[in-house]
Design a protein around this motif. Structure first.
Motif, PDB file in Angstrom:
ATOM      1  N   ARG A   1     -25.777  -6.112  43.459  1.00 51.37           N
ATOM      2  CA  ARG A   1     -26.573  -7.258  43.889  1.00 51.37           C
ATOM      3  C   ARG A   1     -27.567  -6.897  44.983  1.00 51.37           C
ATOM      4  NH1 ARG A   1     -21.689 -11.489  44.100  1.00 51.37           N
ATOM      5  NH2 ARG A   1     -20.621 -10.035  42.735  1.00 51.37           N
ATOM      6  N   LEU A   2     -27.132  -6.005  45.885  1.00 54.30           N
ATOM      7  CA  LEU A   2     -28.031  -5.638  46.974  1.00 54.30           C
ATOM      8  C   LEU A   2     -29.272  -4.918  46.427  1.00 54.30           C
ATOM      9  CD1 LEU A   2     -25.610  -4.480  49.803  1.00 54.30           C
ATOM     10  CD2 LEU A   2     -26.856  -6.615  49.608  1.00 54.30           C
ATOM     11  N   ALA A   3     -29.085  -4.172  45.334  1.00 48.31           N
ATOM     12  CA  ALA A   3     -30.227  -3.466  44.752  1.00 48.31           C
ATOM     13  C   ALA A   3     -31.256  -4.458  44.225  1.00 48.31           C
ATOM     14  CB  ALA A   3     -29.760  -2.548  43.626  1.00 48.31           C
ATOM     15  N   ILE A   4     -30.774  -5.565  43.648  1.00 53.78           N
ATOM     16  CA  ILE A   4     -31.706  -6.593  43.173  1.00 53.78           C
ATOM     17  C   ILE A   4     -32.463  -7.176  44.363  1.00 53.78           C
ATOM     18  CG2 ILE A   4     -31.907  -8.770  41.934  1.00 53.78           C
ATOM     19  CD1 ILE A   4     -29.306  -8.097  40.538  1.00 53.78           C
TER      20      ILE A   4
ATOM     21  N   ASN B   1     -33.514   1.067  51.244  1.00 55.23           N
ATOM     22  CA  ASN B   1     -32.117   1.513  51.296  1.00 55.23           C
ATOM     23  C   ASN B   1     -31.267   0.836  50.222  1.00 55.23           C
ATOM     24  OD1 ASN B   1     -31.904   3.521  53.294  1.00 55.23           O
ATOM     25  ND2 ASN B   1     -32.103   1.977  54.898  1.00 55.23           N
ATOM     26  N   PHE B   2     -31.500  -0.458  50.024  1.00 50.71           N
ATOM     27  CA  PHE B   2     -30.770  -1.177  48.976  1.00 50.71           C
ATOM     28  C   PHE B   2     -31.077  -0.564  47.616  1.00 50.71           C
ATOM     29  CE2 PHE B   2     -30.600  -5.461  51.459  1.00 50.71           C
ATOM     30  CZ  PHE B   2     -29.544  -4.972  52.197  1.00 50.71           C
ATOM     31  N   ILE B   3     -32.368  -0.302  47.373  1.00 47.83           N
ATOM     32  CA  ILE B   3     -32.760   0.286  46.088  1.00 47.83           C
ATOM     33  C   ILE B   3     -32.084   1.647  45.918  1.00 47.83           C
ATOM     34  CG2 ILE B   3     -34.701   1.237  44.788  1.00 47.83           C
ATOM     35  CD1 ILE B   3     -36.439  -0.959  45.950  1.00 47.83           C
ATOM     36  N   GLY B   4     -32.092   2.441  46.993  1.00 52.92           N
ATOM     37  CA  GLY B   4     -31.454   3.753  46.926  1.00 52.92           C
ATOM     38  C   GLY B   4     -29.981   3.644  46.589  1.00 52.92           C
ATOM     39  N   ASP B   5     -29.331   2.648  47.193  1.00 56.52           N
ATOM     40  CA  ASP B   5     -27.915   2.434  46.935  1.00 56.52           C
ATOM     41  C   ASP B   5     -27.685   2.101  45.465  1.00 56.52           C
ATOM     42  OD1 ASP B   5     -25.521   2.570  48.417  1.00 56.52           O
ATOM     43  OD2 ASP B   5     -25.255   0.401  48.146  1.00 56.52           O
TER      44      ASP B   5
ATOM     45  N   GLN C   1     -13.622  -3.104  54.999  1.00 56.90           N
ATOM     46  CA  GLN C   1     -14.571  -3.223  53.890  1.00 56.90           C
ATOM     47  C   GLN C   1     -14.052  -2.536  52.633  1.00 56.90           C
ATOM     48  OE1 GLN C   1     -18.173  -1.971  56.362  1.00 56.90           O
ATOM     49  NE2 GLN C   1     -19.061  -3.044  54.632  1.00 56.90           N
ATOM     50  N   ALA C   2     -13.446  -1.350  52.829  1.00 59.82           N
ATOM     51  CA  ALA C   2     -12.956  -0.602  51.665  1.00 59.82           C
ATOM     52  C   ALA C   2     -11.843  -1.378  50.973  1.00 59.82           C
ATOM     53  CB  ALA C   2     -12.468   0.769  52.104  1.00 59.82           C
ATOM     54  N   VAL C   3     -10.952  -1.950  51.779  1.00 58.97           N
ATOM     55  CA  VAL C   3      -9.828  -2.685  51.212  1.00 58.97           C
ATOM     56  C   VAL C   3     -10.318  -3.930  50.472  1.00 58.97           C
ATOM     57  CG1 VAL C   3      -7.749  -3.975  51.816  1.00 58.97           C
ATOM     58  CG2 VAL C   3      -8.235  -1.803  52.928  1.00 58.97           C
ATOM     59  N   ARG C   4     -11.369  -4.519  51.006  1.00 57.64           N
ATOM     60  CA  ARG C   4     -11.935  -5.735  50.399  1.00 57.64           C
ATOM     61  C   ARG C   4     -13.116  -5.421  49.502  1.00 57.64           C
ATOM     62  NH1 ARG C   4     -10.116 -10.894  51.284  1.00 57.64           N
ATOM     63  NH2 ARG C   4      -8.021 -10.255  51.786  1.00 57.64           N
ATOM     64  N   ARG C   5     -13.152  -4.261  48.957  1.00 52.18           N
ATOM     65  CA  ARG C   5     -14.310  -3.813  48.193  1.00 52.18           C
ATOM     66  C   ARG C   5     -14.756  -4.835  47.148  1.00 52.18           C
ATOM     67  NH1 ARG C   5     -14.769   1.516  44.388  1.00 52.18           N
ATOM     68  NH2 ARG C   5     -17.022   1.516  44.401  1.00 52.18           N
ATOM     69  N   GLY C   6     -16.088  -5.094  47.158  1.00 59.06           N
ATOM     70  CA  GLY C   6     -16.651  -5.975  46.146  1.00 59.06           C
ATOM     71  C   GLY C   6     -16.476  -7.449  46.427  1.00 59.06           C
ATOM     72  N   ARG C   7     -15.699  -7.760  47.475  1.00 64.86           N
ATOM     73  CA  ARG C   7     -15.554  -9.175  47.823  1.00 64.86           C
ATOM     74  C   ARG C   7     -16.713  -9.580  48.721  1.00 64.86           C
ATOM     75  NH1 ARG C   7     -10.018 -10.367  48.507  1.00 64.86           N
ATOM     76  NH2 ARG C   7      -8.773  -9.164  47.039  1.00 64.86           N
ATOM     77  N   PHE C   8     -16.738 -10.863  49.054  1.00 62.43           N
ATOM     78  CA  PHE C   8     -17.840 -11.367  49.856  1.00 62.43           C
ATOM     79  C   PHE C   8     -17.926 -10.664  51.210  1.00 62.43           C
ATOM     80  CE2 PHE C   8     -19.369 -14.219  53.196  1.00 62.43           C
ATOM     81  CZ  PHE C   8     -20.669 -14.379  52.760  1.00 62.43           C
ATOM     82  N   ALA C   9     -16.761 -10.499  51.873  1.00 61.38           N
ATOM     83  CA  ALA C   9     -16.769  -9.906  53.213  1.00 61.38           C
ATOM     84  C   ALA C   9     -17.372  -8.506  53.190  1.00 61.38           C
ATOM     85  CB  ALA C   9     -15.343  -9.854  53.771  1.00 61.38           C
TER      86      ALA C   9
ATOM     87  N   TYR D   1     -19.558  -7.312  50.986  1.00 65.88           N
ATOM     88  CA  TYR D   1     -20.995  -7.437  50.762  1.00 65.88           C
ATOM     89  C   TYR D   1     -21.711  -7.833  52.043  1.00 65.88           C
ATOM     90  CZ  TYR D   1     -21.882  -6.705  45.829  1.00 65.88           C
ATOM     91  OH  TYR D   1     -22.076  -6.134  44.611  1.00 65.88           O
ATOM     92  N   ALA D   2     -21.144  -8.833  52.722  1.00 64.09           N
ATOM     93  CA  ALA D   2     -21.804  -9.351  53.924  1.00 64.09           C
ATOM     94  C   ALA D   2     -21.895  -8.259  54.990  1.00 64.09           C
ATOM     95  CB  ALA D   2     -21.040 -10.558  54.456  1.00 64.09           C
ATOM     96  N   LEU D   3     -20.780  -7.548  55.208  1.00 62.97           N
ATOM     97  CA  LEU D   3     -20.790  -6.505  56.234  1.00 62.97           C
ATOM     98  C   LEU D   3     -21.694  -5.344  55.830  1.00 62.97           C
ATOM     99  CD1 LEU D   3     -17.078  -6.447  57.453  1.00 62.97           C
ATOM    100  CD2 LEU D   3     -19.096  -7.169  58.716  1.00 62.97           C
ATOM    101  N   THR D   4     -21.685  -5.001  54.534  1.00 63.36           N
ATOM    102  CA  THR D   4     -22.571  -3.928  54.078  1.00 63.36           C
ATOM    103  C   THR D   4     -24.025  -4.303  54.326  1.00 63.36           C
ATOM    104  OG1 THR D   4     -21.012  -3.270  52.364  1.00 63.36           O
ATOM    105  CG2 THR D   4     -23.277  -2.571  52.071  1.00 63.36           C
ATOM    106  N   ALA D   5     -24.380  -5.540  53.963  1.00 61.85           N
ATOM    107  CA  ALA D   5     -25.759  -5.988  54.174  1.00 61.85           C
ATOM    108  C   ALA D   5     -26.110  -5.939  55.654  1.00 61.85           C
ATOM    109  CB  ALA D   5     -25.935  -7.402  53.626  1.00 61.85           C
ATOM    110  N   LEU D   6     -25.168  -6.404  56.485  1.00 59.27           N
ATOM    111  CA  LEU D   6     -25.399  -6.409  57.934  1.00 59.27           C
ATOM    112  C   LEU D   6     -25.605  -4.983  58.448  1.00 59.27           C
ATOM    113  CD1 LEU D   6     -25.420  -8.408  60.353  1.00 59.27           C
ATOM    114  CD2 LEU D   6     -23.055  -7.734  60.758  1.00 59.27           C
ATOM    115  N   ASN D   7     -24.765  -4.072  57.966  1.00 64.59           N
ATOM    116  CA  ASN D   7     -24.897  -2.671  58.368  1.00 64.59           C
ATOM    117  C   ASN D   7     -26.256  -2.119  57.995  1.00 64.59           C
ATOM    118  OD1 ASN D   7     -22.511  -2.144  59.647  1.00 64.59           O
ATOM    119  ND2 ASN D   7     -21.424  -1.669  57.753  1.00 64.59           N
ATOM    120  N   PHE D   8     -26.681  -2.438  56.779  1.00 62.07           N
ATOM    121  CA  PHE D   8     -27.983  -1.951  56.325  1.00 62.07           C
ATOM    122  C   PHE D   8     -29.094  -2.493  57.219  1.00 62.07           C
ATOM    123  CE2 PHE D   8     -26.492  -0.657  51.966  1.00 62.07           C
ATOM    124  CZ  PHE D   8     -27.028   0.612  52.026  1.00 62.07           C
TER     125      PHE D   8
END
Lengths: 298, 352
Positions: free
Chosen positions: A30-33, A281-285, B154-162, B164-171
């Protein structure tokens, strides 16, 4: 999730083409989108925007107030400390930032790929020497190098592309070398050599093309990093001079006005940088999922 | 501090880079191998530092082809004075002679004299480096305390909302130039909330004085920490994910060990090793980030010293700072490799 989709559709369609499977894997992230949408929107903003929002970005509006608040005199995002329209400047600055980022990222990937492929393929002493040079480059933080370089010359777009390419090819070189090491022992490489293919041909036609996944994924991250570095270059005092500008230069000029409450001098440019770098970065991921390469996180 | 971006790259463990990793060698005892490996690595480390000096030396020469005289003496100096200065300090010699002289000098442990500060470079660095190390250590410790649990979560909750949210925040944090991050921190904490003042520590404060008034540290530390959190939580997440898919996890689970216990006792312990080793490779990125944080907050560390010296063309200081960083970096990566080999026997194969 993509695995489930494939399993369900594969028998019905009679096999999914690799391209479509790749697209599906990409879209399953989803992040890539989100990243793709962000980058497309920003490209439209920077390159099509000036056609809709006409401003003079070579001469400041001498009748406008400096640092005018948004909305004043038909400047939707106000004016900056020289009297340029900020919204228009954001578009022009974005063109520069994105152009430099793309060019430098690609340059770094090309240099790194050639360096790494040769080192890994030739091996032995050549490899040791080439990789120690990479180690040495990595041991000098880029900001320190850029700061020294900033004392050398007047900044220009071409120079920034060269400089940023020159400081950021090291990691791709390491990644591609590792891959080249494993590829050169494969049968098809041995076969090329056996039928008399030259070393140069082996590297250029067989080793490099087989690292394409790593290259593309890494290039995307390199572009993201290069756009960030463009911002740092301005902060370190090597930024473009008016009338030229980029987002980093705009942000750096804005630092002076941190306490004045003139948010339009800081946040629009800063947000554009964050969005663009994030988008790449999202696209790269997403691409990493597609090509199934490891290498770097983030 | 977007550290990874600063060196133009994320930190990539030079694991596949180890010498002789490819070819089979007769099996020797682990200790002999280890000693051999150590000798080889030390030689290589020296070579790397030497190459660093060549790079920086040529760059400085490119920056100031006529020697640093003009920059040091300032606008008032006339051509004769500049020539005399360059001659007196050997800057009129051919570059390679200058380089050989410099090598001889650092071999004697002498980093030269700063022209602008009028003190030995080693003294200038000794005065500023501890402050950088204090800042860096504070950022690192706080960042790890946040990032490691976050990555595991994050690893334990992989693919869940938390996740995703933390990954996006990190990015997002990772994608923010650290000086912009610093500006936001200043505006939020100093200007709007007024929790801490955005004041710079005075010029010649010691580490102890810094610690006695920790308010000046708050904003630089927050700024520096955020970027490291973004990077290391990513590392921790992917290391944990790797381990979660290992067979031993399934084995432990099938023996009836609870999921929580498997994660705490097995997965986390195994995932920590590569992440901790990353610290060694992370050093140049760390220094690069500190340079930006220090110059934004006027924090009197080595970064600010380097910044000012670059503006004034203070040759010996520039060389000295980079030399110190390069040495720290090669030592750091060496320690990281050794640590990994000591803690994880599986990686020892690469040493042969």
């Amino acid at each position: 999730m993509s695995a489930v989709v494939e399993a369900e559709t594969a028998p019905a369609v009679g096999g999914v083409s690799p391209g479509r499977r790749a697209l599906r894997r990409y879209l399953s992230n989803r992040l890539a989108i989100v990243g793709t949408v962000i980058i497309l929107a920003l490209l439209v903003f920077c390159f099509v925007g000036p056609l809709l929002h006409h401003t003079n970005q070579t001469q400041p509006d001498i009748y406008a107030d400096l640092n005018a608040a948004p909305g004043v005199d038909g400047h939707p995002l106000g004016t900056d400390d020289l009297g340029y329209d900020v919204l228009g400047r954001l578009m022009v600055g974005g063109q520069t930032s994105i152009t430099i980022g793309l060019a430098a990222g690609i340059l770094a990937t090309v240099i790194g790929t050639i360096w790494g492929a040769v080192a890994g393929y030739v091996g032995g002493w050549v490899d040791v020497v080439m990789m120690r040079i990479v180690d040495a480059g990595i041991a000098i933080p880029a900001t320190f190098l850029l700061l020294i370089l900033s004392t050398i010359t007047r900044p220009s777009i071409q120079l920034m592309i060269l400089v940023l390419g020159a400081v950021s090819w090291l990691v791709p070189a390491r990644l591609i070398r590792a891959e080249s090491l494993s590829i050169k022992t494969r049968e098809y490489v041995l076969a090329v050599r056996a039928v008399g293919g030259s070393h140069a041909r082996t590297v250029v036609r067989h080793i490099v093309p087989n690292t394409i996944g790593t290259m593309i994924v890494n290039a995307t991250f390199q572009v993201a990093d290069a756009i960030l570095l463009v911002a740092y270059v301005s902060f370190l005092g090597m930024g473009l001079q008016p009338p030229q500008t980029d987002w980093g230069a705009m942000l750096t000029r804005g630092i002076t006005y941190t306490y004045s409450g003139a948010w339009w001098l800081i946040f629009p440019a800063g947000l554009c940088i964050v969005l663009t770098v994030c988008g790449f970065n999202f696209i790269g991921d997403g691409l990493r999922n597609v090509f199934d390469v490891r290498g770097r996180d983030l | 501090m977007n550290a990874a971006a600063l060196t133009g790259d994320a930190v990539v463990a030079p694991g596949a880079d180890l010498p002789g990793a490819a070819g089979p060698r007769p099996r020797a005892g682990w200790r002999t191998t280890y000693r051999w490996y150590l000798v080889k690595r030390l030689v290589q480390a020296l070579v790397v530092v030497a190459i660093v000096t060549v790079i920086v030396f040529s760059l400085l020469h490119l920056a100031m082809p006529d020697g640093p005289g003009a920059g040091i003496l300032g606008m008032q100096a006339n051509a004769q004075q500049i020539d005399a200065f360059n001659h007196a300090h050997g800057y009129d010699l051919p570059v390679w002679r200058q380089y050989v002289n410099y090598l001889g000098q650092i071999a004697r442990g002498d980093l030269g004299v700063s022209f602008k500060l009028n003190m030995p470079v080693s003294a200038a660095i000794a005065a500023s480096l501890p402050k950088t190390l204090l800042l860096a250590a504070l950022c690192m410790v706080i960042a790890l305390v946040v990032a490691l649990p976050m990555g595991i979560f994050q690893a334990v909750r992989r693919g869940r909302f938390a996740d995703y949210a933390l990954t996006a925040l990190n990015f997002v944090v990772y994608s923010t130039p650290s000086f912009f991050l610093g500006l936001i921190v200043i505006i939020v904490f100093a200007q709007k909330l007024r929790w801490v003042p955005a004041i710079a520590p005075g010029g010649n404060v010691t580490v102890l004085q810094l610690l006695s008034d920790p308010r000046v540290l708050v904003l630089p530390v927050i700024t520096g920490t955020l970027g490291i959190v973004a990077t290391f939580s990513r590392y921790m997440r992917s290391a944990t994910l790797d381990n979660l898919s290992e067979d031993y996890v399934r084995t432990a689970r099938s023996k009836g060990t609870s999921r929580g216990r498997v994660i705490v006792r097995h997965v986390v312990r195994n995932s920590l090793t590569p992440v901790i080793a990353m610290l060694g490779y992370y050093l140049p990125v760390m220094f690069g980030g500190m340079l930006v944080v220090e110059s934004l907050f006027n924090y009197p560390g080595m970064g600010l010293l380097f910044w000012r010296s670059a503006q004034q063309g203070d040759y010996p200081v520039l060389l000295g700072c980079i030399l110190i960083i390069a040495i720290a970096t090669v030592v750091g990566s060496l320690l990281a490799d050794l640590l990994q080999a000591a803690l994880d026997p599986r990686t020892r194969g690469a040493l042969r």
